[in-house]
Design an enzyme around this catalytic site. Structure first.
Site, PDB file in Angstrom:
ATOM      1  N   HIS A 165      40.151-121.827  18.166  1.00 20.64           N
ATOM      2  CA  HIS A 165      41.545-122.270  18.273  1.00 20.64           C
ATOM      3  C   HIS A 165      41.676-123.727  18.701  1.00 20.64           C
ATOM      4  O   HIS A 165      42.764-124.290  18.673  1.00 20.64           O
ATOM      5  CB  HIS A 165      42.296-121.385  19.263  1.00 20.64           C
ATOM      6  CG  HIS A 165      42.541-120.016  18.709  1.00 20.64           C
ATOM      7  ND1 HIS A 165      43.709-119.664  18.098  1.00 20.64           N
ATOM      8  CD2 HIS A 165      41.735-118.932  18.627  1.00 20.64           C
ATOM      9  CE1 HIS A 165      43.623-118.422  17.677  1.00 20.64           C
ATOM     10  NE2 HIS A 165      42.438-117.945  17.986  1.00 20.64           N
ATOM     11  N   ASP A 372      44.794-131.796  19.937  1.00 15.87           N
ATOM     12  CA  ASP A 372      45.264-130.412  19.979  1.00 15.87           C
ATOM     13  C   ASP A 372      44.719-129.698  18.750  1.00 15.87           C
ATOM     14  O   ASP A 372      44.772-130.254  17.647  1.00 15.87           O
ATOM     15  CB  ASP A 372      46.816-130.413  19.932  1.00 15.87           C
ATOM     16  CG  ASP A 372      47.419-129.314  20.788  1.00 15.87           C
ATOM     17  OD1 ASP A 372      46.743-128.301  20.990  1.00 15.87           O
ATOM     18  OD2 ASP A 372      48.563-129.479  21.241  1.00 15.87           O
TER      19      ASP A 372
HETATM   20  C1  GDG Z   1      45.592-123.187  21.891  1.00 15.20           C
HETATM   21  C2  GDG Z   1      45.222-124.547  21.292  1.00 15.20           C
HETATM   22  C3  GDG Z   1      46.538-123.919  19.271  1.00 15.20           C
HETATM   23  C4  GDG Z   1      54.771-122.637  26.466  1.00 15.20           C
HETATM   24  N1  GDG Z   1      55.540-122.665  27.545  1.00 15.20           N
HETATM   25  C5  GDG Z   1      56.114-121.459  27.648  1.00 15.20           C
HETATM   26  C6  GDG Z   1      55.689-120.682  26.597  1.00 15.20           C
HETATM   27  N2  GDG Z   1      54.847-121.428  25.875  1.00 15.20           N
HETATM   28  C7  GDG Z   1      54.183-121.003  24.648  1.00 15.20           C
HETATM   29  C8  GDG Z   1      54.660-121.847  23.481  1.00 15.20           C
HETATM   30  C9  GDG Z   1      53.506-121.692  22.516  1.00 15.20           C
HETATM   31  C10 GDG Z   1      52.304-121.550  23.439  1.00 15.20           C
HETATM   32  O1  GDG Z   1      52.792-121.231  24.732  1.00 15.20           O
HETATM   33  C11 GDG Z   1      51.503-122.843  23.530  1.00 15.20           C
HETATM   34  O2  GDG Z   1      50.757-122.960  22.378  1.00 15.20           O
HETATM   35  P1  GDG Z   1      50.084-124.343  21.906  1.00 15.20           P
HETATM   36  O3  GDG Z   1      49.592-124.170  20.534  1.00 15.20           O
HETATM   37  O4  GDG Z   1      51.098-125.408  22.013  1.00 15.20           O
HETATM   38  O5  GDG Z   1      48.918-124.681  22.940  1.00 15.20           O
HETATM   39  P2  GDG Z   1      47.639-123.935  23.675  1.00 15.20           P
HETATM   40  O6  GDG Z   1      48.106-122.976  24.695  1.00 15.20           O
HETATM   41  O7  GDG Z   1      46.797-125.039  24.191  1.00 15.20           O
HETATM   42  O8  GDG Z   1      46.865-123.121  22.546  1.00 15.20           O
HETATM   43  C12 GDG Z   1      46.330-124.976  20.344  1.00 15.20           C
HETATM   44  C13 GDG Z   1      46.725-122.547  19.879  1.00 15.20           C
HETATM   45  O9  GDG Z   1      45.652-122.239  20.776  1.00 15.20           O
HETATM   46  C14 GDG Z   1      46.780-121.461  18.810  1.00 15.20           C
HETATM   47  O10 GDG Z   1      45.635-121.460  18.007  1.00 15.20           O
HETATM   48  O11 GDG Z   1      47.699-124.256  18.544  1.00 15.20           O
HETATM   49  O12 GDG Z   1      45.983-126.206  19.759  1.00 15.20           O
HETATM   50  O13 GDG Z   1      45.047-125.510  22.322  1.00 15.20           O
HETATM   51  O14 GDG Z   1      53.641-120.517  21.764  1.00 15.20           O
HETATM   52  O15 GDG Z   1      55.901-121.344  23.046  1.00 15.20           O
HETATM   53  N3  GDG Z   1      56.096-119.414  26.405  1.00 15.20           N
HETATM   54  C15 GDG Z   1      57.000-118.911  27.297  1.00 15.20           C
HETATM   55  N4  GDG Z   1      57.429-119.632  28.348  1.00 15.20           N
HETATM   56  C16 GDG Z   1      57.040-120.889  28.558  1.00 15.20           C
HETATM   57  O16 GDG Z   1      57.464-121.524  29.518  1.00 15.20           O
HETATM   58  N5  GDG Z   1      57.448-117.658  27.105  1.00 15.20           N
END
Ligand code: GDG
Length: 724
Positions: A165, A372
């Site tokens: 990921h 990312d």
């Molecule tokens: C890894 C990789 C890749 C955030 N704040 C809240 C909340 N979130 C949710 C968002 C989103 C998720 O968390 C974050 O996902 P990201 O993709 O931005 O980042 P990582 O956690 O680092 O994920 C990344 C991912 O894996 C998938 O393969 O895209 O590059 O680093 O869904 O909405 N959700 C809630 N409250 C919050 O305050 N409910």
């Protein structure tokens, strides 16, 4: 029906204690959990992972196990020490910084690595407890890179997928890890390895080629007689879920409430986990520069910044938190007024309804990570824009930028570029906003999370099916006894035996593999039987073969068919071969030797070989392709064949190949039983040329025109011994 077992560090739920002191299981945040929930909830599917909490007592563990089992989950319990060393340590202080190009933050500690190995084994053991025949396994992410190979060791035929990921770094960065080889070998236990982007895949293949010395063909890797596929699968979001949430009355009422208190000013939004890879301090500095450069926007625009607490036990993250707190305080202190707060900063997580309201309200989303894997926040923002008004500023360092080219793409290190992008976003006409958002929404609707799951699992099925088809080729005991039966029945048998890699192991020093006593005794036994005609068919020069085996009553096809010896007569050359082409071709090859340190030309009687095994990896392959295209037309006109081998390009007379020579033998001596064994591409000519009823066997590889395959020279010798 076959089951899918998902294995990831965290389960999609986390165990928390409620006010009554009882355990409750709440959904974990994040795209993966929601995306894959559609898979593991189906049928008997299962999810194996850590429930996000330390359980001390046996009874508590059992209680959790029972509760999770009823939800199709199987827990892996970690001790406090394992959480510190494996999770916070190796995963988050070694791999995470290295893979995100923050290598200066990476710690290389043996205690971390030892714990990582131990916990990967623990995950594997838990998985094996629940594994049934026919199950397929999908392992996720950088915390479990050793799991695929650990499973493979005990279950050679099980279908395993692995998805990373986070980014896979360039070889130059990945090589810095002391355990780079073990990590690659671990992942290579899978049948299918998936990445978010083609660049990640490219970096992985390059690391495999330079560290494991295994090349790939269109992303397919051959290892231990297995084919491993790699591909790019950009993860999507549950589009409908975000779009529906944005239309929900609860979201709308929250939006009205927040908008009322904020007034008419414009709103920029950023949402991240606390992480240095997300570029939070740089984003704040950019906002500072923007307000300074465009003072008219002071009082007119605010940044709503949600930072979700994460890994706060890790030292680097503690510092980052302090840095962000300081910067926010400084900017708010510098520009803020009684009526206006430049940055609304929240260091906590919000329920989905609030997030959705934020996405709806925001005029601009600033997604500017330094690095990312994908980034889901930008996709969720777009899906929530039901009126399609809003602008996305997206870092080119996020995997998502490859799909969302209609966003304002920026380099987060180029602060002035991002400042101008903010200005452009805030002044973009609505029609233009709608045009860009609608294009990106179409992409996100199609490439949603369900599509992603189907693509990955579909490809895993294809890869497994192909492997099963090829598995019928493995020479098992029933085929062995069939060979033996036909061999015994036959009156005149012909055995074509390649030498290097088939009768002896492949060695980089060709002179180091003279036949030992064991091999000599096998060949003696076979050739002493007058019903057997043993033919050693090799690319080697005749003198070596004569030296090593000339005293035995066997036939030879040397230099791929240039030199021949049958019935213990004299060596003689194949007839009608022309050599006049060599001068012209040699001149061309000399050009490549002169510009490629480490390469050299070998001259054989009827061929020229350009060797590049000592040339820098990559450069040799590039030059080989140059030679191939240089000689493409010339070779046809001169009746030559240009062949790519293992770190060689060989140019030879088209008439010379093992297949033609072998066929001549068959036509001349008319055997009623034929067995041919060989390990490389030159043996493919033999396999193809022989009659349909010949037993053809490829050694150490399953991709071949041969009917069967055997693992190595030891198995070959055993087969031959079984014949007499
Ligand atoms: C890894 C990789 C890749 C955030 N704040 C809240 C909340 N979130 C949710 C968002 C989103 C998720 O968390 C974050 O996902 P990201 O993709 O931005 O980042 P990582 O956690 O680092 O994920 C990344 C991912 O894996 C998938 O393969 O895209 O590059 O680093 O869904 O909405 N959700 C809630 N409250 C919050 O305050 N409910």
């Amino acid at each position: 029906m076959s089951r899918t077992i998902i294995v990831s560090n965290r389960l999609p739920v986390k165990a928390v204690k409620n006010d009554q002191g009882e355990l409750e299981y709440l959904p974990s945040e994040g795209g993966l959990a929601t995306g894959l929930s559609s898979v593991y909830k189906k049928g008997n599917n299962l999810w194996v992972g850590w429930p996000g909490r330390y359980f001390k007592k046996k009874e508590k563990k059992q209680e959790a196990r029972t509760a999770l089992q009823s939800k199709n989950m199987s827990p892996v319990f970690l001790t406090q020490e394992e959480i510190i060393l494996y999770y916070e340590g190796f995963s988050n202080e070694t791999l995470w910084p290295n893979f995100h190009y923050f290598n200066q933050y990476a710690l290389y500690k043996k205690s971390y690595w030892d714990a990582y190995k131990k916990v990967n084994k623990k995950f594997c053991d838990e998985l094996l407890k629940v594994l049934s025949p026919g199950d397929k396994i999908w392992v996720h992410d950088y915390q479990l890179m050793l799991v695929p190979q650990l499973i493979r060791e005990t279950h050679p035929d099980v279908s395993i997928g692995f998805f990373l990921h986070i980014p896979f770094p360039s070889f130059e960065v990945f090589r810095l890890l002391p355990w780079r080889r073990e990590l690659l070998d671990g992942v290579l236990g899978a049948d299918l390895i998936g990445f978010h982007t083609y660049d990640d895949m490219r970096h992985f293949l390059s690391a495999v080629s330079r560290i494991c010395y295994i090349s790939n063909h269109h992303g397919q890797i051959q290892k231990d007689r297995r084919t491993i596929a790699t591909d790019s699968f950009p993860i999507g979001i549950d589009y409908d879920k975000y779009a529906n949430q944005a239309a929900h009355p609860d979201t709308l009422s929250r939006e009205v409430e927040y908008r009322t208190s904020l007034g008419k000013q414009k709103l920029m939004l950023s949402i991240d986990r606390l992480d240095y890879s997300k570029g939070i301090p740089a984003r704040l500095e950019i906002f500072d520069i923007f307000l300074d450069k465009y003072p008219a926007y002071q009082g007119k625009v605010s940044l709503l910044m949600v930072v979700v607490p994460s890994r706060d036990q890790v030292e680097k993250y503690k510092h980052l938190k302090e840095e962000v707190d300081l910067l926010v305080g400084r900017i708010n202190g510098k520009y803020g007024t009684v009526n206006w707060t430049p940055i609304h900063y929240f260091y906590r997580s919000f329920p989905m309804e609030d997030l959705s309201a934020f996405y709806r309200m925001a005029d601009v989303a600033m997604v500017t990570p330094m690095r990312d894997g994908m980034n889901l926040v930008c996709k969720e923002f777009l899906a929530s824009k039901l009126d399609q008004k809003g602008v996305l500023i997206l870092s080119e360092m996020a995997g998502a930028s490859k799909e969302l080219s209609d966003a304002l793409i920026v380099n987060p290190n180029d602060k002035h570029q991002v400042v101008e992008a903010i200005y452009r976003a805030l002044t973009m006409p609505e029609e233009e906003q709608i045009k860009h958002t609608s294009i990106m929404q179409e992409t996100l609707k199609k490439f949603n999370i369900h599509h992603w799951v189907d693509l990955f699992l579909g490809k895993l099925d294809d890869v497994t099916q192909k492997r099963n088809e090829l598995a019928t080729k493995v020479l098992d005991d029933s085929v062995k006894s069939m060979i033996k039966k036909d061999f015994d029945k036959a009156k005149k048998r012909m055995l074509f035996l390649d030498y290097d890699g088939t009768l002896v192991p492949f060695h980089s020093d060709p002179q180091a593999v003279s036949p030992n006593e064991k091999l000599l005794s096998i060949l003696t036994e076979l050739s002493n039987n007058k019903a057997n005609q043993v033919v050693v068919i090799s690319g080697r020069d005749r003198k070596t073969l004569e030296n090593w085996l000339g005293h035995l009553p066997i036939d030879f096809i040397a230099e791929h068919g240039v030199w021949l010896k049958e019935n213990e007569n004299q060596w003689h050359m194949a007839e009608g071969l022309d050599n006049s082409w060599k001068g012209e071709i040699r001149e061309i090859l000399d050009i490549y030797v002169n510009k490629t340190p480490g390469s050299f030309i070998e001259e054989k009687d009827y061929s020229l070989v350009w060797h590049y095994r000592k040339v820098e990896t990559g450069l040799g392959e590039l030059r080989a392709r140059e030679i191939l295209s240089h000689l493409k037309y010339l070779a046809v006109n001169m009746n030559l064949q240009v062949l790519e081998g293992n770190k060689v390009v060989e140019i030879k007379n088209i008439e010379v190949n093992k297949g033609k020579a072998a066929l001549k033998w068959v036509q001349q001596f008319k055997p009623d039983f034929i067995l041919a064994l060989g390990d490389d591409w030159t043996d493919e000519d033999t396999f193809k040329a022989l009659p349909e009823d010949a037993y053809t066997i490829k050694v150490a590889d399953i991709h071949s025109a041969a009917k069967y395959s055997l693992e190595d020279y030891v198995a070959v010798r055993k087969l031959l011994e079984g014949l007499y």
